[in-house]
Write a protein that holds these residues in place. Structure first.
Motif, short mmCIF file in Angstrom:
data_model
loop_
_atom_site.label_atom_id
_atom_site.label_comp_id
_atom_site.label_asym_id
_atom_site.label_seq_id
_atom_site.Cartn_x
_atom_site.Cartn_y
_atom_site.Cartn_z
N VAL A 78 54.56 78.95 4.95
CA VAL A 78 53.46 79.26 3.85
C VAL A 78 52.28 79.94 4.33
O VAL A 78 51.89 79.75 5.60
N ASP A 79 51.43 80.33 3.38
CA ASP A 79 50.10 81.01 3.92
C ASP A 79 49.32 79.75 4.28
O ASP A 79 48.35 79.85 5.14
N GLN A 80 49.45 78.89 3.37
CA GLN A 80 48.37 77.38 3.56
C GLN A 80 49.31 76.16 3.67
O GLN A 80 50.02 75.92 2.47
N LEU A 81 49.50 75.54 4.64
CA LEU A 81 49.97 74.18 4.72
C LEU A 81 49.16 73.16 4.74
O LEU A 81 48.31 72.97 5.68
N VAL A 82 49.43 72.18 3.86
CA VAL A 82 48.85 70.74 3.75
C VAL A 82 49.83 69.68 4.13
O VAL A 82 50.93 69.56 3.45
N ILE A 83 49.47 68.78 4.95
CA ILE A 83 50.07 67.93 5.59
C ILE A 83 49.54 66.56 5.19
O ILE A 83 48.27 66.45 5.46
N ALA A 84 50.25 65.63 4.73
CA ALA A 84 49.74 64.22 4.17
C ALA A 84 50.61 63.45 4.72
O ALA A 84 52.00 63.33 4.84
N SER A 85 50.12 61.84 4.75
CA SER A 85 50.95 60.77 5.10
C SER A 85 52.19 60.64 3.87
O SER A 85 53.11 60.29 4.10
#
Length: 289
Positions: A137-144
């Motif tokens: 993707v253009d912007q990846l957001v990783i979270a717990s």
């Protein structure tokens, strides 16, 4: 995923967008209970079907929240490496063709098998014992927890727009209870409880309230910075901060296509409201010498 999706979709509606949720028919009720538009996708849907959806809705952006995508061995697998191809509509095809249509994409994930993890596929494959999703993707957001990543995006949209977009914890907790009533289970323990990925309600509340605090902190800092600019422009200066008043200005109730303003409504029989039917406007007043 559902709670984060519902929260972020609600925020986008508040910003004037028209979010459309693409998900398996079995999960549609998780979002229709929040009056969100849902389009169903089936396991056997082809690329042509998803092209028709793009042509019909002409999205300005696509956001995937904890959605499994095709992996490096051309399968759809959960975090345990178990194939779920027979139960997973190929919604990732939308993201595979997004660049062709000039559509910006965002992915939110927590495990490595979700749409967007193609951005880090080599790292995931090297460091974790799973076969990663290959869709970038253009912007990846990783979270717990993926929900928390979606809450974080919503909090930042609140900061950027100067609008209160992130629901208070009781509203989110109420929604989680609703999803359990429909049939959802905790993704880790598989228990029918309003927990997410093994984390208790207390942890969920802590995360939401920490994000709310961050939004409030930014609003406060912005108000103080602007007050300083105004006073300096007027040839004055800020003295001692005498008081800070934080209060609800108006409380709006939305129910059954009718609008209620708490300060003006009088009725003999009180209507029944859910947390998501209530919209609060807040005021913060600073007084300096």
């Amino acid at each position: 995923g559902p709670a984060g999706t519902a929260v972020l979709a609600g925020a986008l509606k508040g910003l004037g967008f028209q979010p459309v949720i693409i998900t398996d028919a079995a999960y549609a009720k998780l979002f229709t209970i929040r009056n969100l538009t849902v389009v169903s996708a089936e396991v056997g849907d082809s690329e042509a079907y998803f092209r028709r959806l793009i042509a019909e809705y002409q999205p300005s952006g696509m956001i995937s929240i904890e959605r499994c995508g095709i992996n490096l061995r051309e399968d759809y697998e959960n975090m345990r490496g178990i194939s779920i191809r027979e139960h997973n509509a190929p919604v990732d095809l939308l993201f595979c063709m997004a660049e062709e249509f000039g559509i910006r994409t965002v992915g939110v994930g927590d495990g490595g098998n979700e749409i967007g993890m193609g951005c880090l596929a080599s790292v995931i494959q090297r460091e974790l014992s799973l076969v990663p999703c290959r869709v970038p993707v253009d912007q990846l957001v990783i979270a717990s927890v993926s929900n928390w990543g979606a809450y974080g995006i919503t909090a930042y949209l609140s900061i950027l727009s100067r609008m209160h977009l992130l629901p208070e914890y009781p509203e989110i907790a109420s929604y989680l209870v609703q999803t359990v009533d429909i049939g959802s289970v905790d993704g880790v323990t598989h228990e029918r409880v309003p927990h997410v990925d093994g984390f208790t309600e207390e942890v969920e509340q802590e995360i939401v309230e920490a994000l709310q605090d961050e939004v409030l902190r930014d609003a406060t800092e912005t108000a103080m910075r602007r007050a300083k600019i105004i006073t300096e422009t007027a040839g004055a200066s800020l003295g001692k901060l005498l008081s800070v008043t934080y209060a609800w200005r108006n409380i709006y109730f939305e129910r059954e296509e009718r609008s209620y303003l708490a300060s003006t409504v009088a009725c003999y029989e009180a209507p029944t409201f859910k947390p998501q039917d209530i919209e609060v406007e807040e005021d913060i007043t600073f007084t300096w010498e």
